[in-house]
Design an enzyme around this catalytic site. Sequence first.
Site, PDB file in Angstrom:
ATOM      1  CD  GLU A   1      -3.147  -1.072   2.051  1.00  0.00           C
ATOM      2  OE1 GLU A   1      -2.932  -0.543   3.158  1.00  0.00           O
ATOM      3  OE2 GLU A   1      -4.242  -1.548   1.727  1.00  0.00           O
TER       4      GLU A   1
ATOM      5  CD  GLU B   1      -3.990  -5.818   1.919  1.00  0.00           C
ATOM      6  OE1 GLU B   1      -4.789  -5.134   2.589  1.00  0.00           O
ATOM      7  OE2 GLU B   1      -2.769  -5.813   2.109  1.00  0.00           O
TER       8      GLU B   1
END
Length: 664
Positions: free
Chosen positions: A197, A295
């Site tokens: 991320e 995710e």
Amino acid sequence: MIHSMKKALAVTLMLACSLGAAGCAERIKVENAIPDSRIEGCGVYVKKVGNMPEDFILGMDASSVIAEEQSGVRYYGFSGEEQDVFKTLAESGVNTVRVRVWNDPYDENGRGFGGGNCDIEKAVEIGRRATRYGMEMLIDFHLSDFWADPGKQMAPRAWKDMEIGQKAQAVHDHVSDCLRQLKKAGVKVRMVQIGNETNGALCGEKRWSYIQLLMQAGSKACREVFPDALVALHFANPEKAGSYMDYAGKLSEYGVDYDVFASSYYPYWHGTLDNLAEVLNAVSDAYGKKVMVMETSYAYTDEDSDFSGNTISGESGITKAYPFTVQGQANCVRDVTDAVVNRMKNGIGVFYWEGAWISVGSESWEKNHELWEKYGSGWASSYAAGYDPADAGKYYGGCAVDNQAMFDPDGRPLESLRVFNLMRFGNETELSADAVSDAFLTCDLNGTIALPETVDAIMSDNSRSPIPVKWDATDAELEAMSTGGANTYTIKGEAGGFPTVCRVKVEEVNYLENPGFETGELAPWSIVEFGKADQLYVENKPTDSLSGDWHMHFWSAASGSVDFELSQTVASPAPGTYKFGISIMGGDGGETDIRAFMLVNGEETASVPLKITGYNNWDGALIEGVEIGEGDELTVGIRVKCAGEGNGAWGKIDDAFLNLTVKK
Ligand code: CA
């Protein structure tokens, strides 16, 4: 605890060896393509995802499994027998396992930071077990000693003071070393992720000119050790307009060597699937990259099971596109996957995040806390405080996603885990209610109490539909609602196999709309003017209103020019006896003729006179006992006629009401 786990593992390994003629290197064949006969009777409905390629990645992040097992968690298969969780995942159609790697998630005394204490040793063990059951691996390098996400991208302590050239070399050597360990252990690595991320930060660096050097270094190490593996970069917040094209542009500008532009997608935070497809397609179109959901997850229950609060729960005010049920969870995963397969031109896979991270115990917070601290099975231990004082140091605790797992708190697989297999085939189940809503009802205390015949349900295919409901109101409850005056009641019922309630509010109902002009509009009132008043309108002035902010205002200078009728018609009110009231204040009226009236089918049946006698001297009219029959039309209103004196007649009208007093 650790000891007995190792023993159990040894037995499994021996069995594997004795079965495979070619020895331990042989992988165990897991039947993960469930034949149609076994799909029937599943506890979830899954609509087929068409066009899914054979090699599409159906992934599961299982990073915390080892810490979970060390804490005493046992996992079971669909047969009910205890079995390796990786076997269960493989049987469920998961073909790739994701695992995060932190550089050194331990304090100076060797105590783990938590979150699974995910070091490379754990990744190797997970890799070995996943490989044994025929699954491939995605290695997720956070390049940090603990969690890396859009909120924090801290460098590992050992690299903290390095200048960027040294740090890039350290990234290369770390990734290279870890991947070589995995290779040596026979782990099949399908993809390697450099950073987690990384929304404009990585490993303590915030300049793209530096970030790209670190990414390049990690990518190079991957190409050297696993030349066939894909290199992925991972970002979050697809809902932030323009951000993905911005990142992809920077990566292109610097010539970063990577294959996959991956995104997190948590439905309650990350916008719509339409938007996700749009922003990933834009990157794919512009730069020719593969895209994927790195995710995702969804809650199957509101309940927390480990005494440590969850990131998502029923009270968080999120938009529930899916109910928090096992079926809702399966539908969500199915829809995310469908979007990647069918709405993204270069979509290669979806990973569910931490579907096996469940409660380490059901006894008490204290017992669980001991395990979280000792084995790192909570999201963070207190030992992470030195490295991450602002977050882990304050809020360390247990699992925050146990209600989003695909195993129940006892380690038994939920039916939703079957979604990975079922998506390829689809299955046929009878459409049934999956969640039902409560009913809300407002009743007139003088009217009839009729409980609703249906309640709204979310069906197993996530469609919305009203379904029949059976209320359990007792005679005493029904009697109380009819005769107990204004009050609220909660009546229990059952619909589609689910408990539901009807919240009944019994009150005196005002059958007029906009009775105090609070909409700021005249409608549905109407005015007939016989004079020509200078001012006649709905006015916002709380100090001149009987209640609320608005009222009807009139004023006119010329003598006799205040002459109008204000009325509202109620078509077919329920038969019965009604009362009507309305209030007025004003002054300088001179000779007046002011009357509140009720008309039934256009005929005046009752009227009451009113006076204007000065500012804030409200005069209220009340007409009672007007009977209305089936199909009658009722009009109520006020006629105001003033000769006027002084500066001219003025006044305010407010707060009309029409109530049923006796039902026929
Ligand atoms: Ca929890």
